[in-house]
Write a protein that holds these residues in place. Structure first.
Motif, PDB file in Angstrom:
ATOM      1  N   ASP B 150      36.377  37.061 -21.379  1.00 21.83           N
ATOM      2  CA  ASP B 150      35.345  37.440 -20.538  1.00 21.83           C
ATOM      3  C   ASP B 150      34.178  36.231 -20.639  1.00 21.83           C
ATOM      4  OD1 ASP B 150      35.712  40.332 -19.777  1.00 21.83           O
ATOM      5  OD2 ASP B 150      36.324  40.097 -21.481  1.00 21.83           O
ATOM      6  N   GLU B 151      34.196  35.456 -21.743  1.00 15.11           N
ATOM      7  CA  GLU B 151      33.171  34.415 -21.928  1.00 15.11           C
ATOM      8  C   GLU B 151      33.856  33.397 -22.930  1.00 15.11           C
ATOM      9  OE1 GLU B 151      29.482  35.743 -23.470  1.00 15.11           O
ATOM     10  OE2 GLU B 151      28.889  33.591 -23.788  1.00 15.11           O
ATOM     11  N   LEU B 152      33.993  32.137 -22.298  1.00 16.17           N
ATOM     12  CA  LEU B 152      34.478  31.131 -23.393  1.00 16.17           C
ATOM     13  C   LEU B 152      33.510  29.931 -23.550  1.00 16.17           C
ATOM     14  CD1 LEU B 152      37.155  29.898 -24.523  1.00 16.17           C
ATOM     15  CD2 LEU B 152      37.026  28.577 -22.435  1.00 16.17           C
ATOM     16  N   ILE B 153      33.336  29.612 -24.984  1.00 19.54           N
ATOM     17  CA  ILE B 153      32.292  28.545 -25.294  1.00 19.54           C
ATOM     18  C   ILE B 153      33.324  27.509 -25.810  1.00 19.54           C
ATOM     19  CG2 ILE B 153      30.526  27.975 -26.875  1.00 19.54           C
ATOM     20  CD1 ILE B 153      29.996  31.146 -26.630  1.00 19.54           C
ATOM     21  N   VAL B 154      33.151  26.164 -25.357  1.00 21.43           N
ATOM     22  CA  VAL B 154      33.824  25.177 -25.893  1.00 21.43           C
ATOM     23  C   VAL B 154      32.873  24.224 -26.863  1.00 21.43           C
ATOM     24  CG1 VAL B 154      35.360  23.434 -25.366  1.00 21.43           C
ATOM     25  CG2 VAL B 154      35.354  25.493 -23.902  1.00 21.43           C
ATOM     26  N   THR B 155      33.431  23.887 -27.983  1.00 23.77           N
ATOM     27  CA  THR B 155      32.634  22.946 -28.881  1.00 23.77           C
ATOM     28  C   THR B 155      33.450  21.678 -28.888  1.00 23.77           C
ATOM     29  OG1 THR B 155      33.251  23.919 -30.883  1.00 23.77           O
ATOM     30  CG2 THR B 155      31.154  24.696 -29.695  1.00 23.77           C
ATOM     31  N   LEU B 171      28.636  30.898 -32.571  1.00 24.92           N
ATOM     32  CA  LEU B 171      29.133  32.118 -33.292  1.00 24.92           C
ATOM     33  C   LEU B 171      27.780  32.825 -33.802  1.00 24.92           C
ATOM     34  CD1 LEU B 171      31.322  34.161 -34.261  1.00 24.92           C
ATOM     35  CD2 LEU B 171      31.425  32.806 -36.261  1.00 24.92           C
ATOM     36  N   LYS B 172      27.095  32.097 -34.533  1.00 21.16           N
ATOM     37  CA  LYS B 172      25.885  32.712 -35.251  1.00 21.16           C
ATOM     38  C   LYS B 172      24.898  33.104 -34.246  1.00 21.16           C
ATOM     39  CE  LYS B 172      22.542  31.971 -38.838  1.00 21.16           C
ATOM     40  NZ  LYS B 172      21.763  30.784 -39.457  1.00 21.16           N
ATOM     41  N   GLU B 173      24.772  32.135 -33.006  1.00 24.51           N
ATOM     42  CA  GLU B 173      23.647  32.644 -32.104  1.00 24.51           C
ATOM     43  C   GLU B 173      24.292  34.004 -31.277  1.00 24.51           C
ATOM     44  OE1 GLU B 173      23.103  27.911 -30.563  1.00 24.51           O
ATOM     45  OE2 GLU B 173      24.031  29.351 -29.270  1.00 24.51           O
ATOM     46  N   ILE B 174      25.539  34.229 -31.037  1.00 24.58           N
ATOM     47  CA  ILE B 174      25.920  35.466 -30.457  1.00 24.58           C
ATOM     48  C   ILE B 174      25.700  36.617 -31.406  1.00 24.58           C
ATOM     49  CG2 ILE B 174      27.713  36.928 -29.592  1.00 24.58           C
ATOM     50  CD1 ILE B 174      29.285  34.107 -29.048  1.00 24.58           C
ATOM     51  N   LEU B 175      25.857  36.308 -32.765  1.00 24.55           N
ATOM     52  CA  LEU B 175      25.821  37.594 -33.540  1.00 24.55           C
ATOM     53  C   LEU B 175      24.104  38.023 -33.830  1.00 24.55           C
ATOM     54  CD1 LEU B 175      28.098  36.454 -36.493  1.00 24.55           C
ATOM     55  CD2 LEU B 175      28.406  38.267 -35.059  1.00 24.55           C
ATOM     56  N   GLU B 176      23.333  37.007 -33.616  1.00 25.34           N
ATOM     57  CA  GLU B 176      21.972  37.245 -33.756  1.00 25.34           C
ATOM     58  C   GLU B 176      21.231  37.528 -32.420  1.00 25.34           C
ATOM     59  OE1 GLU B 176      20.377  33.706 -36.811  1.00 25.34           O
ATOM     60  OE2 GLU B 176      20.703  33.238 -34.645  1.00 25.34           O
ATOM     61  N   THR B 201      29.599  34.977 -40.682  1.00 23.63           N
ATOM     62  CA  THR B 201      29.583  36.396 -40.283  1.00 23.63           C
ATOM     63  C   THR B 201      29.270  37.322 -41.456  1.00 23.63           C
ATOM     64  OG1 THR B 201      32.138  36.678 -40.783  1.00 23.63           O
ATOM     65  CG2 THR B 201      31.356  35.753 -38.553  1.00 23.63           C
ATOM     66  N   ARG B 202      29.296  36.855 -42.539  1.00 24.57           N
ATOM     67  CA  ARG B 202      29.026  37.704 -43.769  1.00 24.57           C
ATOM     68  C   ARG B 202      27.812  38.565 -43.753  1.00 24.57           C
ATOM     69  NH1 ARG B 202      32.012  37.459 -48.568  1.00 24.57           N
ATOM     70  NH2 ARG B 202      32.719  35.309 -48.439  1.00 24.57           N
ATOM     71  N   PRO B 203      26.740  37.652 -43.635  1.00 24.53           N
ATOM     72  CA  PRO B 203      25.286  38.546 -43.552  1.00 24.53           C
ATOM     73  C   PRO B 203      25.426  39.567 -42.304  1.00 24.53           C
ATOM     74  CG  PRO B 203      25.049  35.934 -43.421  1.00 24.53           C
ATOM     75  CD  PRO B 203      26.587  36.289 -43.608  1.00 24.53           C
ATOM     76  N   PHE B 204      26.136  39.219 -41.439  1.00 24.18           N
ATOM     77  CA  PHE B 204      25.944  40.258 -40.429  1.00 24.18           C
ATOM     78  C   PHE B 204      26.991  41.437 -40.471  1.00 24.18           C
ATOM     79  CE2 PHE B 204      24.582  36.240 -38.583  1.00 24.18           C
ATOM     80  CZ  PHE B 204      23.697  36.517 -37.960  1.00 24.18           C
ATOM     81  N   LYS B 205      27.879  41.294 -41.508  1.00 24.50           N
ATOM     82  CA  LYS B 205      28.740  42.379 -42.044  1.00 24.50           C
ATOM     83  C   LYS B 205      29.695  42.591 -40.743  1.00 24.50           C
ATOM     84  CE  LYS B 205      26.038  44.436 -45.560  1.00 24.50           C
ATOM     85  NZ  LYS B 205      24.867  43.798 -45.704  1.00 24.50           N
ATOM     86  N   VAL B 206      30.081  41.810 -40.133  1.00 26.76           N
ATOM     87  CA  VAL B 206      30.911  41.924 -38.940  1.00 26.76           C
ATOM     88  C   VAL B 206      32.395  41.701 -39.590  1.00 26.76           C
ATOM     89  CG1 VAL B 206      31.878  41.507 -36.719  1.00 26.76           C
ATOM     90  CG2 VAL B 206      29.214  41.467 -37.162  1.00 26.76           C
ATOM     91  N   PRO B 207      33.378  42.619 -39.427  1.00 27.53           N
ATOM     92  CA  PRO B 207      34.496  42.447 -40.159  1.00 27.53           C
ATOM     93  C   PRO B 207      35.334  41.132 -39.486  1.00 27.53           C
ATOM     94  CG  PRO B 207      34.631  44.651 -39.227  1.00 27.53           C
ATOM     95  CD  PRO B 207      33.170  43.959 -38.949  1.00 27.53           C
ATOM     96  N   THR B 208      35.721  40.258 -40.156  1.00 24.02           N
ATOM     97  CA  THR B 208      36.156  38.970 -39.815  1.00 24.02           C
ATOM     98  C   THR B 208      37.725  38.695 -40.255  1.00 24.02           C
ATOM     99  OG1 THR B 208      34.013  38.237 -39.808  1.00 24.02           O
ATOM    100  CG2 THR B 208      35.850  36.590 -39.561  1.00 24.02           C
TER     101      THR B 208
END
Lengths: 482, 289
Positions: B150-155, B171-176, B201-208
């Motif tokens: 649905d959304e693609l970010i390229v780096t 990744l961090k920006e999206i989580l924030e 992702t650890r501080p956000f506690k999102v299963p990774t």
């Protein structure tokens, strides 16, 4: 030929088999034991008293009629010796090399009561090798029964089962997960004890004669599942053998240089790591290697390590180093064959008995620097009837090692049990199967070898494969209900 | 022999091959892998299944030439074949409708992320994908990833394409930006990238979920070489994985174990390059004659 009297026969000493000398053989991976000549074999065969009521045969898991084949060897009638042997044992060149005859047939030999038993194993090997070289025996297939049997795994259990079923006229397909058939015979047992060419000849000869199809690269449980095999085949035999290696639950087992005997031996044997870089799979050997355990697999690992060290010395002058067998019990409890222990000692393996590792200590690069051990003493007998080793308080010490190989056995391969809901497993994860028939709790599925017993011997797996083949035949012919 | 039906050169060092392997194509699922051997003396190497076609009986593998074996594989052409391909191995990815998910692919790891992203999308997830590479040349399957995201970010690390940054930054920006909205994250790429994704992702506690590619020989649960240290003990990548909870992996041990055979790997590459160069020189010389 003049007939010798019993007394004269008993005077003949047990014939030694020529071997490569220890100093020479640690520098190569070629076979250690070189086999009897015809002359030596016939002389050894003269020793057999041809008992009226022979006990040796009872000691053979596949019931070879031992006095009969020995008599044929004595007479020099090798074609007959092969025929007698092959009536019961499809893989004599293999069995003659790896069976623990000293606790089976030879242990029952009457000559052993006062002196040395007949060297049945050496004679068996001689007969097997004669057949591989001369092809005097035509393996024949009974008229086709039209029944299809899947054999999972091409190690000793699966091979024996497949060949017997083939001879009975069934249409057999073997599924093998690795790229070469033979199972533990190719990945586990080193070239210097059982040359790969012997295994390949035994398998090729039988498969060709009996029309057995061998599908390598098939992992049952992944590429196909047991329930799918059942749709296509009238019977399924599981001989999937050993699985995940066991490690001790001590700190440090993930340091580089700590590995299972399965990994070490597979790199060396199956992948020919000792010929790196001619072969692509590397294998590392330390300067001071500790092999934990004292079974046959431990002896194989230690002896491979010695050879790798000496090859390295030859290649770039690095000092050979040491290889230790570290065992928590005493010499009396060693499970390996005596001959293997003897060979290992001759070659320079150092045995540290009553010693148990308690931690592996790393260096600053993630490798192994040392192993912390504790001395043991023998206490009261445990469940296995052997005296339980008990740690001696305050006896901890550090052993200077840079490689640790765990040879502590394995738990059964977990993959084969995928989509096999009716198949009961023991609390150890092994398949539950009837000891006599090999029948599992899943209709139309038999199992035998290490997948049932946990890590055991080649010949006990062959025996299980043989018994299962007989029962599968009874079932397929309608002689026996499930 | 497992015949190569198609070959695409995705970059100097990245190749795609479509190979005939009907028994594997029949069973393959997103997240699984195969073990391949190129020739008689070759080693067994694990490769993730990038795609499969059950009807055609083919599987697609994408690999980067990092060692002697992958360099040799790269030389294979359509019509050549592999000595061995065995699989599908490992557990498939657990696919269900989680809600909004993020799929992160780094370098050649974009290939195995693709079937996972596709399956997640098909299961009804909102899929945000982040793909990255060292440089534009090494970026692959942007169009395919776009089609299932649905959304693609390229780096790229060097800024030659897309955002000049590492995948962990967006990744961090999206989580924030979307606290509590991301249900699950998949990350496949070099071990070091997966480690930093897990740390992000650890501080956000999102299963990774990460897909580990360790040293492996048989791949069927026999050798134990692939063991990975988790917070509660060792697990085996080939039968327990290849996917694991990235927050529970002991990354430093993993990275150290991956480097165990580095000197042998380098020696093999040097030797291969030399013999290859010799062959080339001989060919050129003979051609001149």
């Amino acid at each position: 030929m003049t007939e010798l009297t019993k007394k004269e026969r008993m005077k003949i000493p047990r014939q030694e088999m020529p071997v490569q000398e220890p100093e020479a053989r640690v520098e190569n991976f070629s076979e250690v034991a070189l086999g009897f000549t015809l002359e030596l074999a016939r002389r050894e065969a003269e020793r057999c008293l041809q008992c009226k009521d022979p006990h040796c045969t009872e000691g053979c898991p596949v019931e070879v009629t031992i006095p009969e084949f020995i008599e044929a060897v004595r007479e020099g009638d090798m074609a007959k010796a092969v025929a007698v042997m092959k009536a019961k044992n499809n893989l004599p060149a293999i069995c003659g090399r790896v069976c623990p005859q000293e606790v089976q047939c030879e242990q029952r030999c009457i000559l052993g009561k006062k002196g040395e038993p007949v060297a049945i194993g050496r004679l068996e090997r001689f007969v097997g090798d004669f057949e591989l070289a001369n092809n005097t025996f035509a393996v024949t297939k009974a008229p086709s029964t039209g029944k299809k049997v899947a054999v999972v795994g091409s190690g000793p259990a699966g091979l024996t089962c497949a060949v017997d079923l083939g001879r009975m006229g069934h249409d057999v397909t073997i599924f093998e997960s690795l790229h070469i058939p033979g199972g533990v015979l190719v990945y586990g047992i080193p070239e210097f004890r059982l040359p790969k060419s012997v295994i390949r000849s035994e398998i090729d000869t039988a498969a060709k004669a009996l029309g057995i199809e061998i599908l390598s690269d098939y992992v049952i449980g992944r590429t196909l599942t047991l329930d799918e095999l059942q749709l296509e085949f009238d019977a399924v035999f599981l001989g999937t053998g050993a699985g995940l290696p066991m490690f001790m639950r001590i700190p440090g087992i993930n340091f580089n240089g700590v590995m299972s005997a399965n990994e070490f031996l597979t790199r060396v044997n199956l992948m020919k790591g000792y010929q790196f870089p001619e072969y692509d799979t590397p294998v590392k050997v330390g300067k001071r290697v500790a092999v934990i355990g004292a079974g046959n697999v431990a002896m194989d690992s230690a002896r491979c390590a010695l050879r790798l060290q000496s090859l390295r010395e030859k290649a770039n002058g690095v000092e050979r180093g040491e290889v230790h067998i570290v065992y928590r019990r005493s010499p009396a409890e060693v499970p390996a064959r005596l001959e293997e222990v003897h060979h290992a000692k001759e070659e320079g393996v150092i045995f540290d008995f009553l010693t148990n590792p308690i931690a592996i200590i790393g260096d600053d690069k993630g490798g192994v620097r040392a192993m912390r051990c504790i001395r043991m003493e023998l206490g009261e007998p445990d469940d296995s009837g052997r005296r339980r080793p008990v740690p001696i308080q305050g006896s901890e010490f550090e052993m200077d090692v840079d490689q640790v190989v765990f040879a502590l056995g394995t738990s059964p391969n977990p993959l084969v049990f995928v989509n096999a809901d009716g198949l009961e497993r023991s609390r150890h994860g092994t398949a539950v199967a009837d000891q006599e028939t090999g029948r599992t709790t899943m209709k139309g599925v038999w199992a035998g070898g290490d997948v049932v017993t946990g890590a055991a011997t080649v010949i006990s797996a062959m025996g299980a494969g043989k018994r299962a083949a007989a029962d599968i035949d009874r079932y397929l012919s309608g002689e026996s209900e499930w | 022999m497992y015949k190569i039906l198609q070959k695409q050169v995705l970059s100097d060092v990245t190749k795609l091959m479509v190979v005939e392997a009907p028994q594997i194509a029949r069973k393959a699922k997103a997240g699984q892998f195969v073990i391949v051997i190129t020739h008689e003396r070759g080693e067994r190497i694990p490769l993730t299944i990038a795609d499969y076609d059950r009807e055609a009986g083919t599987i697609t593998m994408i690999f980067q030439e990092v060692g002697k074996s992958t360099m040799e594989m790269g030389l294979l052409q359509v019509g050549d074949g592999f000595k061995t391909i065995v699989g599908p191995l490992g557990h498939p990815t657990e696919i269900e409708n989680f809600g909004t998910v993020i799929c992160v692919g780094g370098g050649v790891g974009i290939a195995p992320v693709y079937p996972i992203a596709r399956a997640l999308r098909e299961a009804g997830n909102q899929v945000i994908s982040i793909i990255g590479a060292r440089t534009k040349e090494l970026l692959l399957w942007e169009d395919k990833m776009r089609a299932v995201s649905d959304e693609l970010i390229v780096t790229t690390d060097d800024g030659s394409y897309g955002r000049k940054t590492l995948v962990t930054v967006p990744l961090k920006e999206i989580l924030e930006a979307k606290p509590g909205k991301i249900a699950k994250i998949w990350a496949i790429g070099p071990a070091i990238m997966m480690k930093f994704v897990a740390e992000t992702t650890r501080p956000f506690k999102v299963p990774t979920i990460v897909s580990l590619n360790t040293i492996m020989i048989d791949g069927t649960g026999m050798c134990g070489g692939c063991r990975v240290l988790m917070d509660d003990g060792a697990q085996f990548v080939c039968v327990d994985g290849p996917e694991f909870d990235g927050h529970r992996v002991d990354w430093n041990t993993l990275l150290s174990r991956l480097a165990f055979y580095r000197s042998e790997e380098q020696a093999a590459v040097t030797r291969f390059r030399e013999s290859h160069k010799c062959n080339l020189e001989r060919a050129v010389a003979e051609g001149v004659k």
